[in-house]
Design a protein around this motif. Structure first.
Motif: not given
Lengths: 114, 114
Positions: A24, A28, A58, A60, A68, A70
DNA sequence: CTTTTGAATTACCTATAAGAAATATAACCC
DNA sequence: GGGTTATATTTCTTATAGGTAATTCAAAAG
């Protein structure tokens, strides 16, 4: 339960999770993308994502049906800061090792000459 | 069993072990020193030291009866290298966040004026 | 050689992690 | 609403982590 820094390092201590971060890094991906990229069951990926999320590695979001994933700089910021704090010490150790190697090579050379 | 990088991050994912690294940052300490500094049993410390050693985060030498514990830059080198590889992405994320914050503050200011 | 001290290893217990499989939730489509 | 797709959660099993106590090993001192 444990402190944030421990959570972050623990999250990084798994090849699959590091692979996810790598995947990622350039943008994403959805959970299904990650399932396809890492031969692992969907619940397995979701569990890894939970670990990464609790480590602030991360984030979401919610786009229609998909979530997705990130990169989140926050968690890595803490880990990097901790490591940076010690970098000078290691650098000192590197220098000492470099100096030692140089000295040994030098003495070896002299030996070879004699 | 696991890869070196995972071993290193796993070793760092424990407050006691990070404390040990911190305590030996300015010079070697013996196992007994570390037992005194971290209220933990001697076998407990020895187990942590074994984890740190297998992660190449410390080295142990032999001075008379004692085994002074030193920082080893090798393990941390790997962790730092991995993190550095992603630092640009995070930096990009930082910048985007900074820009976002700046933009929001700017709009807020305009709102306040109207 | 015996005692003492520093440190490692073993044995054991409890807690948590990683994995798969099954089930549940949530949003979209008809 | 009913079906479908995307994801999360639960349940279970197995493996490993972290802790203590007891034992063992190694080196020094007497």
């Amino acid at each position: 339960m444990s402190d944030p820094l421990s959570r972050t390092f623990l999250a990084l201590a798994d090849p699959t999770r590091r692979a996810i971060l790598s995947q990622i890094a350039d943008g994403p991906l959805t959970v299904n993308d990650l399932v396809a990229a890492n031969h692992l069951s969907q619940p397995g990926i979701s569990k890894h994502l939970k670990v990464l999320e609790e480590a602030c590695l991360i984030r979401r979001e919610r786009v229609a049906k998909t979530r997705p994933v990130h990169l989140d700089p926050a968690g890595l910021q803490g880990a990097a800061a901790w490591i940076d704090h010690y970098r000078q010490h290691w650098q000192g150790a590197f220098d000492r090792i470099d100096a030692l190697i140089a000295r040994l090579q030098d003495e070896e050379t002299k030996h070879g000459r004699q």
